[in-house]
Enzyme design. Sequence first.
Site, PDB file in Angstrom:
ATOM      1  N   LYS A  12      38.646  41.001  24.357  1.00 13.38           N
ATOM      2  CA  LYS A  12      38.605  40.562  25.757  1.00 13.38           C
ATOM      3  C   LYS A  12      37.279  39.851  25.992  1.00 13.38           C
ATOM      4  CE  LYS A  12      39.488  41.813  30.507  1.00 13.38           C
ATOM      5  NZ  LYS A  12      38.662  40.669  30.957  1.00 13.38           N
TER       6      LYS A  12
ATOM      7  N   ARG B 112      42.808  30.557  36.796  1.00 13.16           N
ATOM      8  CA  ARG B 112      43.826  31.582  37.006  1.00 13.16           C
ATOM      9  C   ARG B 112      44.451  31.472  38.384  1.00 13.16           C
ATOM     10  NH1 ARG B 112      41.899  37.110  36.024  1.00 13.16           N
ATOM     11  NH2 ARG B 112      43.628  37.752  37.309  1.00 13.16           N
TER      12      ARG B 112
ATOM     13  N   ARG C 133      51.799  41.955  36.340  1.00 19.01           N
ATOM     14  CA  ARG C 133      50.824  42.851  35.740  1.00 19.01           C
ATOM     15  C   ARG C 133      51.598  44.068  35.227  1.00 19.01           C
ATOM     16  NH1 ARG C 133      45.318  42.990  36.683  1.00 19.01           N
ATOM     17  NH2 ARG C 133      45.514  41.876  38.664  1.00 19.01           N
TER      18      ARG C 133
ATOM     19  N   LYS D 132      44.264  46.214  29.410  1.00 26.46           N
ATOM     20  CA  LYS D 132      42.857  45.954  29.076  1.00 26.46           C
ATOM     21  C   LYS D 132      42.062  47.257  29.077  1.00 26.46           C
ATOM     22  CE  LYS D 132      41.966  44.633  33.894  1.00 26.46           C
ATOM     23  NZ  LYS D 132      41.591  43.536  34.801  1.00 26.46           N
TER      24      LYS D 132
END
Length: 507
Positions: free
Chosen positions: A211, A231, A367, A373
């Site tokens: 990440k 984004r 999501r 993550k």
Amino acid sequence: MRFLDLAATSAAISAVSGRKAKIEILADALRRLDPDEIAAGSAYLAGELRQRQTGVGYASLRDRPAPALQPTLTVGQVDAAIAEISVVAGAGSQARRRDLVGALFGAATADEQRLLIGLFSGELRQGAQAGLLADAIAKAAEVPVTAVRRALLLSGDLKQVAVAALTGGAPALDEIHLRVGTPLTPMLAQSAPDVAAALLATGTPATVDVKLDGIRIQVHRSGDEVAVFTRSLDDITARMPEVVARVRELPVREIVLDGEAMTLDESGRPRPFQETSSRAATRGAATAVLVPYFFDLLHLDGTDLLDEPGRVRWAALDDTLPPSLIVGRTSAETEEQAAAAFASALGEGQEGVVVKAPEAPYDVGRRGAAWVKVKPRHTLDLVVLAVEWGHGRRRGWLSNLHLGARDPETGGFVMLGKTFKGLTDELLRWQTERFQQLKVNDNGWVVEVRPEQVVEIAFDGVQTSPRYPGGVALRFARVLRYRDDKPASEADTIEMVKALGRGSEGG
């Protein structure tokens, strides 16, 4: 449709709290729009103007004529008037725009003026966010809500989806595909406290991506034309010449890539996020080089890959891009292997890892549990609701932040507490200027602001608290960084905060 009826719809949405009731009200209004009013009317119901730029500022909204006594405006007439305002340019444009705005407001009743002010200012917070409108469009058009949501995520244009659904039904929605050059809402990742929890969500074997501490980018190429989007779907092509050049070198005709861009130091380690964010926001000469890294391939030479499993998309990515343009990626069948990848990423100065299910499709705009993550600390992306003036050494600066989590049910934000920790002098100067721009009220102690600025907050845990409306508060909250790359609509939710609290209680 009378514009007054749309104003009444907006007021009714604000007055009810239940999701189902809001959808019923919205669907009824959508059904009553004439076909040529659907684009503008659906935008108004979302709290937006069909035209992205109008040149109308706060001063124009303050100096408005008295409201009309009788309603005469239609949705189509309002849209035409705003369209005329939005294209005014050249000598005398300021006076011309002022006259046009005055004529529009002069023809509007008090209720219609309130709606217009909310639309022009971007502050129409009536709880009708895109998710609710997608459900309402499906109900009004009598089509599956899944078809509406997918079309919305692929096109990124609620107006286009509303017109298609209400005039052409499901077949028209099926015609909305990924279009190279038109950004689509990116797939997002859930959070987990450690790699073990992430693997429980994704299953094994899993793919573990590094990440990066950069900004999310989506790059579209058709021939020699390359476009780079954030984004939040903003076009930043002109600010990313290095990214454009690297993608233009690829041996492909058409491609859509998902990844991140970041600035590096001389040794190849990432520079602080603020430097990357500042570099991406600057239109002038580049002061730091941005390096792109990609982790997904969504379209290649006429073929959409969205619905293919991740392992297929990633294999195509490996075949198409040189290794230097692909994020670090490993496979993990055990917690030990995932933990080793996590430790390696941290050792390289990165944020953590994203654990991914290799059989999952690219779930546009969602999501879900397919991507999870993991960072080395608890963090949340929250929205600043107000700021307190500092005292002592911080006198004259806006200091103590009031933090809110997003509430998808109401479209508003739930306060979780305050913090002034983690603020450097540089951040204090920046936020004092920023929140003066977002100010809606200042009583000399607390400055209320429009809920637009996202801030990443680190904290030690979540605790129950009767002091705040959500019933929870953050322990030892401190500012990590401001997230100019993320809109308030993508802030973390109150349910996510409560879930973290339940996890803490469970040990």
